[in-house]
Design an enzyme around this catalytic site. Structure first.
Site, PDB file in Angstrom:
ATOM      1  N   GLU A  51     -15.676 -81.826  -9.771  1.00 37.07           N
ATOM      2  CA  GLU A  51     -15.695 -80.860  -8.850  1.00 37.07           C
ATOM      3  C   GLU A  51     -16.547 -81.203  -7.832  1.00 37.07           C
ATOM      4  O   GLU A  51     -16.517 -80.913  -6.580  1.00 37.07           O
ATOM      5  CB  GLU A  51     -15.977 -79.645  -9.365  1.00 37.07           C
ATOM      6  CG  GLU A  51     -14.775 -78.792 -10.027  1.00 37.07           C
ATOM      7  CD  GLU A  51     -14.755 -78.954 -11.663  1.00 37.07           C
ATOM      8  OE1 GLU A  51     -15.526 -79.979 -11.865  1.00 37.07           O
ATOM      9  OE2 GLU A  51     -14.092 -78.342 -12.246  1.00 37.07           O
ATOM     10  N   PHE A 113     -15.683 -66.274 -21.561  1.00 39.82           N
ATOM     11  CA  PHE A 113     -15.681 -67.778 -21.587  1.00 39.82           C
ATOM     12  C   PHE A 113     -15.559 -68.283 -20.271  1.00 39.82           C
ATOM     13  O   PHE A 113     -14.743 -67.625 -19.350  1.00 39.82           O
ATOM     14  CB  PHE A 113     -14.279 -68.162 -22.395  1.00 39.82           C
ATOM     15  CG  PHE A 113     -14.081 -69.818 -22.443  1.00 39.82           C
ATOM     16  CD1 PHE A 113     -15.152 -70.491 -23.080  1.00 39.82           C
ATOM     17  CD2 PHE A 113     -12.961 -70.174 -21.912  1.00 39.82           C
ATOM     18  CE1 PHE A 113     -15.149 -71.811 -22.982  1.00 39.82           C
ATOM     19  CE2 PHE A 113     -12.900 -71.486 -21.702  1.00 39.82           C
ATOM     20  CZ  PHE A 113     -13.601 -72.306 -22.362  1.00 39.82           C
ATOM     21  N   GLN A 114     -16.199 -69.196 -19.904  1.00 39.44           N
ATOM     22  CA  GLN A 114     -16.244 -69.728 -18.490  1.00 39.44           C
ATOM     23  C   GLN A 114     -16.525 -68.823 -17.464  1.00 39.44           C
ATOM     24  O   GLN A 114     -15.990 -69.031 -16.342  1.00 39.44           O
ATOM     25  CB  GLN A 114     -14.889 -70.584 -18.230  1.00 39.44           C
ATOM     26  CG  GLN A 114     -14.967 -71.783 -19.094  1.00 39.44           C
ATOM     27  CD  GLN A 114     -13.775 -72.905 -18.561  1.00 39.44           C
ATOM     28  OE1 GLN A 114     -13.017 -72.466 -18.224  1.00 39.44           O
ATOM     29  NE2 GLN A 114     -14.066 -74.200 -19.112  1.00 39.44           N
ATOM     30  N   LYS A 163      -8.766 -64.046 -12.213  1.00 41.27           N
ATOM     31  CA  LYS A 163      -7.400 -64.356 -12.434  1.00 41.27           C
ATOM     32  C   LYS A 163      -6.296 -63.302 -12.332  1.00 41.27           C
ATOM     33  O   LYS A 163      -5.226 -63.420 -11.906  1.00 41.27           O
ATOM     34  CB  LYS A 163      -7.347 -64.947 -13.919  1.00 41.27           C
ATOM     35  CG  LYS A 163      -5.980 -65.050 -14.281  1.00 41.27           C
ATOM     36  CD  LYS A 163      -5.822 -66.323 -15.346  1.00 41.27           C
ATOM     37  CE  LYS A 163      -4.620 -66.631 -15.767  1.00 41.27           C
ATOM     38  NZ  LYS A 163      -4.408 -68.019 -16.551  1.00 41.27           N
ATOM     39  N   MET A 467     -36.032 -96.176  -2.208  1.00 43.35           N
ATOM     40  CA  MET A 467     -36.768 -95.054  -1.204  1.00 43.35           C
ATOM     41  C   MET A 467     -38.078 -94.384  -1.992  1.00 43.35           C
ATOM     42  O   MET A 467     -38.994 -94.519  -1.528  1.00 43.35           O
ATOM     43  CB  MET A 467     -35.951 -93.857  -0.846  1.00 43.35           C
ATOM     44  CG  MET A 467     -36.718 -93.163   0.210  1.00 43.35           C
ATOM     45  SD  MET A 467     -37.315 -93.911   1.572  1.00 43.35           S
ATOM     46  CE  MET A 467     -35.971 -93.696   2.746  1.00 43.35           C
TER      47      MET A 467
END
Lengths: 555, 164
Positions: A51, A113-114, A163, A467
């Site tokens: 993602e 969940f999630q 959802k 760097m």
């Protein structure tokens, strides 16, 4: 017509002119993906490997197209993986709309969940965010989000959709494409004040930032420079606004700015700062920043005026209309003494140029330049290679340089290159990266290969986190804590494993041969370029320093 | 008002989460809220916040500009203390004995406060006024023993017909 929430989401995106979205499916966006599937002839979805890559791709898409970039992710880890991408877009003022799924309304707040508190997590890194609790609010919210993302100073907006809201049905009425809010214009009196300050100035300097690109005001900046003999220096975000070979272009100013640019900035008696926010990386020690100058600060965001640097004259207005109004009032003014002074700075800069007989970053970039044209998109990751690119690549047009300025996100480049290339219809893209940064999101090579994007990845491979190593050398007495990677990654084999082409360059004499081959291919290529681990980025003004502390070359 | 304090009148949309947006902005920019009060206005779609902040001129101007950038913020104004009416509200429960009852009741009268609950051992007093008045009352009853107290953030409106 009566549609489900998920249908409304996709229809509204299409209605708003969104042709490509980036994302990754998952449990709580299944319905949205189902509708994308059914409408794949009207809207393209690019799946990334992670993602984060999708968020950076949407960001790159937005920077190149000038339109809103859209990213879709599922709840929980889908959302948290977006965070770095959203924060990157936030600090660089990129118009992004993120649509995330979440658990059903009745499950919210129960550690389901999630489930994460998406709006809570993203509140500080978005311009605005929403959780939509009824399908009838969806179309309106998406339109409003797009308008907010594009209006004024652009930025990311997130819409969280539980959802069950995706499943609800309601009436959907198509609407017009959202236009950004009208831009405020400067008063005539303010224009007069700016003109007066310019007339009084002997050493004017234009400090041009990302806002100039967003306001489409590059032509006005160039015209102003020509009218009043003012050299132009850039923040990193503003770099590509003006062609690199434009005679007033001095390149980037600041911590790793070009010497002539930073020097002219420091010696100016008038700094016309347009579309900048005076980042600490650009100003160095604030009390010493352009201390001989009156600063005119023009920016669309009122909160930027006097935030980091006190302006003699602060103007919160649209840059394009303000500059054209100023130009209209001016007659050409020649400043030969100032031009001669600037020429002297340029000569001093040229005398510090590194040798060009080895495979050093500057030589590498100038050779790659030969294979690029006005449409080529240049992306970078973050670190030394980014600064070398910012200092040395000669830009040809705006909206073709993708780099993480504010957040300094290592791993930004691969996703951004993909999004940028897609936005320009599969345009040739070069990603300059380092072995450290590339290691962070190289899985997106898979995405580049799946979409057969002509992305040439130039890995400036020095085997160290360059760097950080440079700082350790200069400020930590060479204690190289965790920056000597000692990895055995074979980038050529790695490229091949992903289905891309891989090359390695260890000597300057092979460079052109390899570049020739790489740029003749119309698919992803990785070129592993072995450079010295002690190549430094110079000039450098140490953090908190000023032009008096500038280090121009090694040793 | 204490030195360095200023009063913000803020009109916001009456949504869930708006308070978090406002308070989050203060904490992430490093500004201190001395008190914050929020409630519905005559228009149920809008709420009004009164926020008391301590800070210098820089913070004062930044806060107004940063708050104005929030989508849910409809209006922000600085209310100059001399052009505003400011009221705070205090509920304070003081221990009472036969010996102290009269003294406390006297104080209640002098401060034009109100006894709102009363038992043999305790008296709950409601005081309304400016910060200094509330401070003075608390200071006076401290010696009798404060059982608990609860102080609401200040409310402020312009004097006269002027409004946000």
């Amino acid at each position: 017509m009566i549609l489900t929430g998920a249908e409304i989401i996709v229809e509204t995106l299409i209605e708003q002119g969104c042709k490509t979205v980036f994302g990754y499916p998952g449990g709580f966006v299944l319905n949205i993906y189902d509708e994308l599937y059914k409408r794949s002839d009207r809207i393209r979805h690019v799946i990334t490997a992670h993602e984060q890559g999708a968020a950076h791709a949407a960001d790159g898409y937005a920077r190149v197209s000038g339109d809103v970039g859209v990213v879709i992710a599922t709840s929980g880890p889908g959302v948290t993986n977006l965070i770095t991408g959203i924060a990157t877009a936030h600090l660089d003022s990129v118009p992004l709309v993120a649509i995330t799924g979440n658990v059903p309304l009745s499950m919210l707040g129960r550690d389901s969940f999630q489930e994460v508190d998406t709006t809570g997590i993203t509140m500080p890194i978005t311009k605005h965010n929403y959780i939509v609790k009824s399908a009838k609010d969806l179309a309106k919210t998406i339109r409003e989000a797009i308008r907010i993302a594009k209006s004024g100073r652009p930025g990311p907006v997130l819409i969280d959709v539980p959802k069950d809201v995706q499943l609800q049905t309601c009436e959907y009425l198509p609407s017009e494409k959202e236009q950004p809010d009208a831009y405020p214009r400067a008063d005539a009196a303010v224009i007069e004040d700016i003109v007066q300050l310019i007339r009084e100035s002997k050493r004017p300097y234009i400090y041009s930032g990302g806002g100039v690109i967003m306001a489409d005001a590059a032509a006005e900046v160039m015209r102003l420079a020509e009218m009043i003999d003012a050299p132009i220096g850039f923040s990193m975000m503003g770099l590509s606004a003006v062609p690199g070979d434009f005679r007033y272009n001095l390149g980037m100013t600041g911590m790793h700015g070009r010497y002539a640019s930073t020097k002219a900035n420091a010696e100016a008696d008038l700094v016309l700062a347009v579309g900048v926010r005076f980042s600490d990386r650009a100003t160095g020690k604030k009390s010493k920043y352009s201390q001989h100058a009156k600063i005119v600060h023009i920016d669309i965001d009122p909160a930027e005026i006097n935030k980091n640097i006190n302006a003699y004259l602060g103007v919160s207005a649209d840059i394009k209309s303000t500059l054209s109004a100023v130009i209209e009032k001016l007659t050409p003014e020649r400043r030969p003494e100032w031009m001669a002074e600037v020429e002297k700075y340029r000569k001093e800069e040229a005398s510090c140029a590194p040798r060009d007989d080895s495979l050093n970053p500057k030589v590498l970039i100038s050779h790659v330049q030969k294979y690029t044209d006005v449409n080529t998109i240049i992306a970078t990751d973050v670190g030394q290679h980014q600064m070398w690119t910012a200092q040395n690549y000669c830009h040809k047009r705006p909206r073709r340089f993708l780099t993480s300025g504010g957040l300094g996100t290592m791993g930004y480049g691969m996703g951004a290159a993909i999004g940028g290339s897609v936005a320009a219809g599969g345009e040739r893209t070069v990603l300059f990266t380092g072995d450290g940064s590339f290691g962070m999101n190289l899985t997106e090579l898979a995405t580049a290969v799946s979409n057969q994007l002509p992305i040439v990845v130039i890995v400036m491979n020095n085997g160290v986190l360059g760097m950080v190593r440079q700082w350790q050398t200069l400020f930590y007495d060479k204690r190289y804590s965790q920056t000597t990677l000692g990895r055995k990654t074979d980038f050529v084999k790695l490229a091949e494993a992903f289905g891309a082409h891989g090359f390695r360059i260890s000597e300057l004499s092979h460079l052109d041969e390899v570049l020739e081959k790489a740029f003749s291919l119309n698919s992803p290529v990785v070129i592993d370029c072995l450079i010295d681990q002690d190549e430094f980025v110079f000039p450098m003004i140490p953090p908190g320093g000023s032009i008096d502390d500038i280090i121009v070359k090694q040793g | 008002m204490k030195k360095g304090q200023f009063i913000l009148g803020v009109i916001v949309t009456n949504h869930f989460g708006v308070l978090t947006r406002v308070s989050g902005l203060f904490s992430r920019r490093g500004y201190n809220i001395d008190s914050l009060n929020v409630g519905e206005t005559e228009d149920p779609t809008l709420s009004r916040m009164t926020i008391i902040v301590t800070g210098d001129d820089y913070i004062e101007s930044q806060i107004v500009k940063q708050l104005s950038k929030l989508q849910d913020v409809k209006k922000v104004e600085l209310l100059p203390a001399d052009e505003a009416v400011i009221r705070e509200h205090l509920l304070i429960k003081v221990r009472v004995t036969n010996e102290t009852r009269t003294q406390i009741t006297e104080a209640v009268n002098i401060f034009r406060a109100k006894v709102i609950d009363f038992t043999a051992e305790a008296m709950t007093v409601e005081v309304t006024g400016e910060t200094t008045k509330l401070d003075a009352f608390i200071e006076y009853v401290k010696n009798f023993g404060i059982i608990e107290m609860c102080r609401a953030g200040a409310l402020a409106v312009y004097r006269g017909t002027k409004s946000l």
